[in-house]
Design a protein around this motif. Structure first.
Motif, PDB file in Angstrom:
ATOM      1  N   THR A 131       0.855  -1.193   0.000  1.00 14.73           N
ATOM      2  CA  THR A 131       0.000   0.000   0.000  1.00 14.73           C
ATOM      3  C   THR A 131       0.886   1.236   0.000  1.00 14.73           C
ATOM      4  N   GLN A 142      -6.835   0.989   1.495  1.00 19.93           N
ATOM      5  CA  GLN A 142      -7.467   0.028   0.589  1.00 19.93           C
ATOM      6  C   GLN A 142      -8.157  -1.064   1.383  1.00 19.93           C
ATOM      7  N   HIS A 201      -8.686  -4.479   5.664  1.00 15.91           N
ATOM      8  CA  HIS A 201      -8.667  -3.028   5.453  1.00 15.91           C
ATOM      9  C   HIS A 201      -7.308  -2.528   5.934  1.00 15.91           C
TER      10      HIS A 201
END
Length: 197
Positions: A53, A59, A69
């Motif tokens: 990420t 995301q 998450h």
């Protein structure tokens, strides 16, 4: 039923790699002998998501019936929440933000590790509190109350409309009312018809 399984905080190193700072798990729904493997797999998956990420990014990734998450702050502090697929995304990301802010405020996270954060219990409290999103999150609670009120109002309006139709039948069949009273009722009914649904 909605369920949270894991909430973890990581430090992402600028040169690459991640370090688990603290993790909290609720694995009671898994078999006793499976819990160690499940926790290890959730930690591995969470670490991989943090590495993939972008800094400052969020995301949500679905894997079978689970959702992961992730939120990585621009400074490298990250949090991952593992839940079932039914858990509300907005509440998940609210919890991630709260977990990161609390961890950053309570500790020197840039030099912390699992040993220095051994007594940090805030993640355990957050994971337990957010198991029921309607109780933990004010906006979700208000939405649930509004939905309940909407159903009650809809049922009430339907009952009133049914009573109105029954009253029409009674007036038409009534011999005790004069034709002038029946005409008055029909006129009043037509005049008020704009208010019917």
């Amino acid at each position: 039923m909605v369920k949270l399984y894991a909430l973890s905080v990581f430090r992402r190193a600028p040169e690459g790699g991640t370090v688990l700072l603290k993790g909290s798990y609720d694995l009671q729904s898994f078999g006793f002998f499976q819990r160690g493997s499940v926790q290890e797999f959730m930690t591995f998956t969470s670490q991989m998501l943090v590495e993939r990420t972008q800094p400052g990014g969020r995301q949500s990734v679905k894997e079978q019936e689970y959702m992961c998450h992730v939120f990585v702050r621009a400074d490298g502090l990250a949090a991952v929440l593992v839940s079932d697929a039914e858990y509300p995304h907005r509440v998940s990301h609210t919890l991630l933000t709260k977990a990161i802010e609390d961890c950053a405020a309570a500790n020197d996270w840039k030099t912390a590790n699992t040993e220095t954060l051994r007594n940090y219990k805030a993640l355990d409290v957050m994971l337990a509190r957010y198991q029921n999103p309607k109780e933990a999150d004010a906006l979700t609670k208000i939405q649930a109350e509004l939905d309940e009120t909407k159903i009650i109002m809809h049922n009430t309006i339907e009952a009133v409309l049914e009573r109105g139709e029954k009253l029409d039948d009674l007036v038409a069949k009534s011999e005790g009312l004069s034709s002038q009273s029946k005409m008055f009722y029909k006129t009043a009914r037509k005049t008020n018809s704009c208010c019917n649904f």
